[in-house]
Design a protein around this motif. Sequence first.
Motif, short mmCIF file in Angstrom:
data_model
loop_
_atom_site.label_atom_id
_atom_site.label_comp_id
_atom_site.label_asym_id
_atom_site.label_seq_id
_atom_site.Cartn_x
_atom_site.Cartn_y
_atom_site.Cartn_z
N ASN A 268 2.60 23.02 11.06
CA ASN A 268 1.29 22.68 10.52
C ASN A 268 1.16 21.16 10.55
OD1 ASN A 268 -1.20 23.01 9.15
ND2 ASN A 268 -0.22 22.93 7.13
N ALA A 269 -0.06 20.69 10.66
CA ALA A 269 -0.35 19.25 10.57
C ALA A 269 -1.85 19.15 10.30
CB ALA A 269 -0.01 18.54 11.87
N ALA B 293 3.64 19.80 6.84
CA ALA B 293 2.35 19.55 6.21
C ALA B 293 2.18 20.49 5.01
CB ALA B 293 1.21 19.71 7.22
N ARG C 108 -5.47 23.16 20.17
CA ARG C 108 -4.91 24.39 19.62
C ARG C 108 -4.90 25.50 20.67
NH1 ARG C 108 -4.54 23.31 14.03
NH2 ARG C 108 -6.27 22.16 13.11
N LEU D 3 -2.99 24.99 2.93
CA LEU D 3 -2.43 26.21 3.52
C LEU D 3 -0.92 26.11 3.69
CD1 LEU D 3 -5.22 26.82 6.22
CD2 LEU D 3 -5.11 27.65 3.86
N ASP E 181 5.67 11.50 8.64
CA ASP E 181 4.57 11.94 9.50
C ASP E 181 5.16 12.88 10.55
OD1 ASP E 181 2.63 12.29 11.41
OD2 ASP E 181 1.97 10.20 11.39
N ILE E 182 4.85 14.15 10.44
CA ILE E 182 5.47 15.16 11.31
C ILE E 182 5.04 14.99 12.77
CG2 ILE E 182 3.74 17.03 11.05
CD1 ILE E 182 7.57 17.48 10.89
N THR F 240 -9.06 19.66 3.37
CA THR F 240 -9.50 19.52 4.77
C THR F 240 -10.86 20.15 4.97
OG1 THR F 240 -7.36 19.30 5.81
CG2 THR F 240 -9.02 20.38 7.13
N ARG G 132 3.23 13.36 4.37
CA ARG G 132 3.39 11.90 4.38
C ARG G 132 3.49 11.32 2.97
NH1 ARG G 132 -1.74 11.37 8.08
NH2 ARG G 132 -2.26 12.87 6.46
N GLY G 133 2.71 11.85 2.04
CA GLY G 133 2.64 11.25 0.70
C GLY G 133 3.68 11.82 -0.25
N GLY H 247 -9.90 30.99 8.85
CA GLY H 247 -11.35 30.73 8.87
C GLY H 247 -11.60 29.63 7.86
N SER I 192 2.52 19.83 1.46
CA SER I 192 2.32 19.44 0.06
C SER I 192 1.02 19.97 -0.53
CB SER I 192 2.39 17.91 -0.09
OG SER I 192 1.31 17.30 0.59
N LYS I 193 0.10 20.37 0.34
CA LYS I 193 -1.22 20.84 -0.15
C LYS I 193 -1.71 22.00 0.72
CE LYS I 193 -2.71 16.21 -1.48
NZ LYS I 193 -3.56 15.10 -1.08
N THR J 145 -9.89 24.16 0.76
CA THR J 145 -8.86 23.11 0.72
C THR J 145 -9.53 21.76 0.93
OG1 THR J 145 -8.49 23.09 3.09
CG2 THR J 145 -7.18 24.67 1.83
N PHE K 210 -11.16 28.12 4.38
CA PHE K 210 -10.37 28.18 3.14
C PHE K 210 -10.69 26.97 2.27
CE2 PHE K 210 -8.27 31.41 5.38
CZ PHE K 210 -7.62 32.19 4.43
P1 NAP Z 1 -5.12 20.19 3.39
O1 NAP Z 1 -5.35 21.05 2.22
O2 NAP Z 1 -5.93 18.95 3.52
O3 NAP Z 1 -3.59 19.81 3.44
C1 NAP Z 1 -3.08 19.10 4.50
C2 NAP Z 1 -1.57 18.93 4.29
O4 NAP Z 1 -1.02 18.42 5.48
C3 NAP Z 1 -1.24 17.94 3.19
O5 NAP Z 1 -0.04 18.36 2.56
C4 NAP Z 1 -1.02 16.64 3.97
O6 NAP Z 1 -0.22 15.75 3.23
C5 NAP Z 1 -0.30 17.22 5.20
N1 NAP Z 1 -0.36 16.42 6.41
C6 NAP Z 1 -1.49 16.06 7.08
N2 NAP Z 1 -1.16 15.34 8.17
C7 NAP Z 1 0.20 15.27 8.18
C8 NAP Z 1 1.14 14.66 9.03
N3 NAP Z 1 0.74 13.96 10.11
N4 NAP Z 1 2.46 14.77 8.77
C9 NAP Z 1 2.88 15.47 7.69
N5 NAP Z 1 2.03 16.07 6.83
C10 NAP Z 1 0.71 15.96 7.07
O7 NAP Z 1 -5.37 20.97 4.77
P2 NAP Z 1 -5.47 22.55 5.08
O8 NAP Z 1 -6.86 23.00 4.86
O9 NAP Z 1 -4.35 23.27 4.44
O10 NAP Z 1 -5.31 22.54 6.67
C11 NAP Z 1 -4.08 22.80 7.32
C12 NAP Z 1 -4.36 22.98 8.81
O11 NAP Z 1 -5.20 24.12 8.99
C13 NAP Z 1 -5.11 21.80 9.46
O12 NAP Z 1 -4.65 21.59 10.77
C14 NAP Z 1 -6.55 22.27 9.47
O13 NAP Z 1 -7.30 21.65 10.48
C15 NAP Z 1 -6.34 23.76 9.76
N6 NAP Z 1 -7.50 24.58 9.38
C16 NAP Z 1 -7.89 24.63 8.07
C17 NAP Z 1 -9.01 25.40 7.75
C18 NAP Z 1 -9.50 25.50 6.32
O14 NAP Z 1 -10.55 26.12 6.10
N7 NAP Z 1 -8.82 24.95 5.35
C19 NAP Z 1 -9.68 26.12 8.75
C20 NAP Z 1 -9.24 26.04 10.04
C21 NAP Z 1 -8.15 25.25 10.35
P3 NAP Z 1 -0.26 14.16 3.53
O15 NAP Z 1 -1.69 13.80 3.73
O16 NAP Z 1 0.37 13.53 2.32
O17 NAP Z 1 0.56 13.97 4.77
#
Ligand code: NAP
Length: 259
Positions: free
Chosen positions: A88-89, A14, A157, A19, A65-66, A190, A39-40, A184, A16-17, A188, A186
């Motif tokens: 990560n996912a 996971a 988790r 964390l 899709d991981i 998500t 995925r993308g 906490g 490409s974007k 992004t 971030f």
């Molecule tokens: P993000 O910026 O939306 O990036 C998500 C990344 O994961 C993208 O590269 C996406 O690409 C990839 N992805 C999603 N589902 C996937 C799958 N099934 N297989 C392969 N790649 C996949 O998200 P993020 O904020 O970095 O979050 C990362 C993780 O940390 C998540 O589990 C999120 O719940 C957790 N988290 C984030 C925060 C926060 O504040 N950001 C806080 C607590 C927990 P594609 O869509 O192209 O697959």
Amino acid sequence: MDFGLKGKWALVCAGSKGLGFACAEALAEEGVNIVLVARGQEALDVAAQRIRKAASVEVKTVAADITSVEGRSLALEATASPDILINNAGGPPAGDFRTFTSEDWIKALEANMLTPIELIKAVLDGMIERKFGRIVNITSAAVKAPIPILGLSNGARAGLTGFIAGLSRQTPMHNVTINNILPGAFATETMRGRMEAMAKQSGKTVDEIAQQRLNAIPAGRFGEPKEFGQLCAYICSSQASYITGQNFLIDGGGYPGTL
Ligand code: NAP
């Protein structure tokens, strides 16, 4: 400080974007070759270009899709013997637990518990044989302080965290460590999605939700993914071989407890 990682290979799931990408970027800055999975393909290409521009390392991309068996096979085929695995996912959707079906639970468990365990199973023995391995699972601050509307995430988790607590004590004698990083809030995609869901559920605006979240963060801001990636790179460093089974909260002081 030289992290002693030049020429190693990392499988970043996971990536490409957000964390995951930040971890890949920080590792690449330390000379680590990267296999990025998401995925993308379009976002993967952009991410790979950014890394190649910033660092002289090899970058491969795998559009998969991981959370699926096929996706994991493709990712592992592209990274024969990873030295570093970043699990990560995407996180599961928010909602009232009364509306969650068994399928919702199974999906959350697949993504945020079983996928990391399957990937660890696939790479761990090779790391042990080669006497180097770093596994980092991206989980969530919700593991320490559950967020009520994120029941699927809290549950899945916590399951992974319990499993890792046991496994991570069986590997450091081989210079293989397993740790979790708990983000906490971030900035992004998500997180923006989460805030939109919270706004919808509470009848508030997204700005009001954002302000409410900021009020609970002593740092007074959302985290920058780069800060997260740099912590990840340190945990993967050769210097960090004495650190295993830990849960690193990175939340701007948001968690109010002593421990
Ligand atoms: P993000 O910026 O939306 O990036 C998500 C990344 O994961 C993208 O590269 C996406 O690409 C990839 N992805 C999603 N589902 C996937 C799958 N099934 N297989 C392969 N790649 C996949 O998200 P993020 O904020 O970095 O979050 C990362 C993780 O940390 C998540 O589990 C999120 O719940 C957790 N988290 C984030 C925060 C926060 O504040 N950001 C806080 C607590 C927990 P594609 O869509 O192209 O697959």
